[in-house]
Design an enzyme around this catalytic site. Sequence first.
Site, PDB file in Angstrom:
ATOM      1  CB  SER A  68      21.345   4.736  -4.497  1.00  0.00           C
ATOM      2  OG  SER A  68      22.683   5.204  -4.528  1.00  0.00           O
ATOM      3  CG  HIS A  73      33.786  -1.359 -13.625  1.00  0.00           C
ATOM      4  ND1 HIS A  73      33.367   0.019 -14.042  1.00  0.00           N
ATOM      5  CD2 HIS A  73      33.454  -0.905 -12.366  1.00  0.00           C
ATOM      6  CE1 HIS A  73      33.310   1.243 -13.336  1.00  0.00           C
ATOM      7  NE2 HIS A  73      32.995   0.714 -12.971  1.00  0.00           N
ATOM      8  CB  CYS A  88      19.015   5.596  -0.083  1.00  0.00           C
ATOM      9  SG  CYS A  88      21.012   6.639  -0.731  1.00  0.00           S
TER      10      CYS A  88
END
Length: 125
Positions: A68, A73, A88
């Site tokens: 995945s 940030h 996943c």
Amino acid sequence: MQGLHLTADLYQCRCDAGWLTDAARLGQWCVQAVQAVGLEPVNQLFHAFPATADGPGGVTATVLLAESHVCLHTWPEKRSVTLDVYVCNFGGDHSAKARGLMFALINRFQPEWTEQRSLDRGAEE
């Protein structure tokens, strides 16, 4: 599809300021951290934002995984970071690897405190 989604908000990070502003350095380290826990990077994008009147620009770092993704940030002017790790669990349970990656990410930034969340995604089949 079953999966595990982990998030963390990091505050007052005590790491070297370069980890919050240097997209190439942070990105290279993220790929290594992904590989170290046994996840498979398939692509990546690292972007540095320009400085503003508030201070140096932050970084968005994304590593796409076969399992995945991981996304970061940074806000250097606030010495803060947000982290997002999603795996996943199709074909195998990658939850422990996701937790190991989140642990490594948090340790890299050395926050004074964190807010962490965990969400089990998808219905059991």
